[in-house]
Design an enzyme around this catalytic site. Structure first.
Site, PDB file in Angstrom:
ATOM      1  N   LYS A  92     -12.078 -54.754  38.800  1.00 42.69           N
ATOM      2  CA  LYS A  92     -12.247 -56.199  38.613  1.00 42.69           C
ATOM      3  C   LYS A  92     -12.047 -56.897  39.953  1.00 42.69           C
ATOM      4  O   LYS A  92     -11.128 -56.552  40.706  1.00 42.69           O
ATOM      5  CB  LYS A  92     -11.208 -56.683  37.593  1.00 42.69           C
ATOM      6  N   SER A 128     -11.706 -62.341  30.366  1.00 40.78           N
ATOM      7  CA  SER A 128     -12.319 -62.546  31.653  1.00 40.78           C
ATOM      8  C   SER A 128     -12.832 -61.272  32.324  1.00 40.78           C
ATOM      9  O   SER A 128     -13.707 -61.342  33.185  1.00 40.78           O
ATOM     10  CB  SER A 128     -11.319 -63.235  32.583  1.00 40.78           C
ATOM     11  N   SER A 140      -7.586 -60.613  28.289  1.00 41.04           N
ATOM     12  CA  SER A 140      -8.783 -60.373  29.097  1.00 41.04           C
ATOM     13  C   SER A 140      -9.182 -58.923  29.291  1.00 41.04           C
ATOM     14  O   SER A 140     -10.238 -58.646  29.850  1.00 41.04           O
ATOM     15  CB  SER A 140      -8.629 -61.019  30.469  1.00 41.04           C
TER      16      SER A 140
HETATM   17  N1  GLN Z   1      -9.227 -65.968  27.819  1.00 38.49           N
HETATM   18  C1  GLN Z   1      -7.864 -66.244  28.199  1.00 38.49           C
HETATM   19  C2  GLN Z   1      -7.827 -67.426  29.132  1.00 38.49           C
HETATM   20  O1  GLN Z   1      -8.839 -67.999  29.322  1.00 38.49           O
HETATM   21  C3  GLN Z   1      -7.310 -65.025  28.825  1.00 38.49           C
HETATM   22  C4  GLN Z   1      -7.459 -64.948  30.282  1.00 38.49           C
HETATM   23  C5  GLN Z   1      -6.940 -63.677  30.830  1.00 38.49           C
HETATM   24  O2  GLN Z   1      -6.359 -62.849  30.115  1.00 38.49           O
HETATM   25  N2  GLN Z   1      -7.095 -63.516  32.137  1.00 38.49           N
HETATM   26  O3  GLN Z   1      -6.818 -67.785  29.643  1.00 38.49           O
END
Ligand code: GLN
Length: 488
Positions: free
Chosen positions: A81, A156, A180
């Site tokens: 990532k 994400s 995420s």
């Molecule tokens: N979708 C969640 C957010 O927008 C999780 C983000 C993440 O785990 N990096 O914060």
């Protein structure tokens, strides 16, 4: 179908070890597939062709010299990532702010992977600074779901999921602050593992919310994920939240036996607008576990419903402070035209951050402002404690908890990711696990009417990774991995 790139990572590694395949031969096939499929999926931000070739030659030498005999994944290509720092390879966080940022060091996880002979082949897409659940907030445009390119891969860590499903990498790393890793894994029909907070070093992970962030693996099987976890976990003096626990051999938990295992299913997770196909699939999962001899019980966990509110207050407060370093002076983008220092800060940040990032920085700054700290931040921290306690009570009774991973399958690429109500609601099943610092794994369990993957989530108590690995492994023997039907 490419016979090499469709293989599970552990099988590939054993063929490399037995000299049935060479590391370079594997890498060549992998790069070929990446370049062929990339126009379809837009999952890579940086493909490391030359650098990966160099690593491959060195790793082959180390394998030939017998130096990597104990390494379960030597020679296997991995995607990373793009919020995890890689020495001399740009690390963008999918933001204009860091479009040209090239770190001069490797994150601890990257060091560990390289030492184990794993080949880092590229940096993959995400929501900008890991804020979001679709990759739609990426400065480099959204990635596509390999099961159906009209749908998002989730986020994400959407690129990390998409590349493993599309066989553009055997395994990958993502980061999980509020789901995420687990959510994109479930949208793409993969296994995604979020370890206990403190298990994997965060050194070199660009922080979103440091008290919630944790790096973890994606794979097509729980065994592949576990092999990665064995490599990347462990105490790191460079990360003060990293925990020193003795036994990190997760591979020994890959056992097909859940007899007498006590599994709790929180009711709350089931009655919040759950998609019908997901509910049916979930009911079948419960039966599978019961048939294997586990004892499944439904029970109430009422405080979890406050999870998303507490999560957004805490994560945005931490994000506003984590992202303060991007000021146009020390790192990243600087505006061309400014009048004095304040103007430099303002313009650099306004021009380089996307809308979602700005929204969260503002919310975070607000909740910590005069008078608001007690009303919002402190209250959210109290809720966080209550959620932690509620989980501890549950683990007094159950070995692991089981829930659907997500309320829906992967949304259409045109869905409105700017509707906070919808977006934040769908995160209920994930964020409380981060608030309590617990390990969670998402595993594939079926498909909906549209043919999109459905995932379930197994949650363990802190440092009880082995129990969820065992349950996931047993489940996988009944429901083995299926590759996307769209792949040639
Ligand atoms: N979708 C969640 C957010 O927008 C999780 C983000 C993440 O785990 N990096 O914060």
């Amino acid at each position: 179908m490419n016979d090499i790139t469709s293989m599970p990572a552990l099988m590939l590694a054993s063929k490399i070890k037995n000299k049935e395949l060479s590391v370079t031969e594997v890498l060549d096939q992998q790069l070929k597939v990446i370049h062929e499929r990339e126009p379809l999926y837009n999952s890579y931000i940086t493909i490391m062709d030359d650098e990966a070739q160099k690593q491959a030659k060195l790793v082959q030498q180390r394998i030939d010299a017998g130096e990597l005999n104990d390494s379960p994944l030597a020679g296997v290509p991995i995607a990373i990532k793009d919020n995890i720092c890689t020495k001399s390879v740009r690390t963008t966080c999918a933001s204009k702010m860091l479009e040209n940022f090239v770190p001069n060091y490797d994150a601890t996880v990257i060091e560990k992977l390289k030492n184990s002979g794993v080949i880092v082949i590229g940096k993959v897409n995400l929501d900008e600074f890991a804020m979001g659940g679709s990759t739609k907030t990426s400065y480099f445009g959204p990635s596509k779901n390999p099961w159906n390119t009209d749908h998002v891969p989730g986020g994400s860590s959407g690129g990390s999921a998409s590349v493993v499903a599309a066989e553009q990498a055997f395994i990958s790393l993502g980061s999980d602050t509020g789901g995420s890793i687990r959510q994109p894994a479930s949208y793409c029909g993969l296994v995604g593992f979020k370890p206990t907070y403190g298990t994997v070093s965060r050194y070199g992970l660009v922080a979103l919310a440091p008290s919630l962030d944790q790096i973890g693996p994606f794979g097509r099987t729980i065994s592949d994920c576990t092999a990665v976890l064995d490599i990347i976990s462990g105490h790191d003096p460079k990360d003060s939240s990293s925990v020193n626990i003795k036994n990190y051999s997760y591979m020994e938990a890959l056992v097909n036996d859940v007899k007498k295992m006590k599994i709790g299913v929180p009711n709350l997770f089931l009655n919040k607008d759950l998609d019908e196909d997901i509910l049916n699939c979930f009911t079948e999962v419960v039966e599978i576990f019961e048939n294997m001899g586990a004892e499944v019980e439904y029970f109430d966990m009422d405080k979890l419903k406050y999870g998303p509110q507490a999560y957004y207050v805490i994560s945005c407060a931490e994000a506003s402070s984590s992202l303060a370093r991007f000021d146009g002076v020390r790192y990243g983008y600087r505006t061309n035209d400014y009048d004095g220092l304040t103007d430099l800060y303002k313009k650099s940040r306004s021009e380089a951050f996307g809308d979602e990032v700005k929204r969260r920085i503002m919310l975070g700054a607000f909740t910590q402002g005069p008078g608001n700290y007690e009303a919002y931040y402190n209250k959210a921290m109290k809720v966080r404690r209550l959620i932690y306690d509620e989980y501890q009570e549950a683990f007094d009774k159950y070995d692991i908890l089981l829930s659907p991973e997500s309320l829906t399958t992967a949304p259409h690429i045109n869905y409105n990711n700017n509707d906070p109500k919808d977006k934040y609601r769908s995160e209920m099943l994930n964020v409380s696990v981060n608030l309590a610092g617990l390990p969670g794994v998402s595993i594939p369990c079926g498909r909906d009417k549209k043919g999109l993957p459905i995932g379930i989530q197994l949650i363990g108590n802190r440092f009880d990774e082995k129990k969820i690995i065992r349950a996931a492994y047993a489940f996988e023997q009944v429901k083995p991995y299926k590759r996307p039907s769209t792949l040639i």
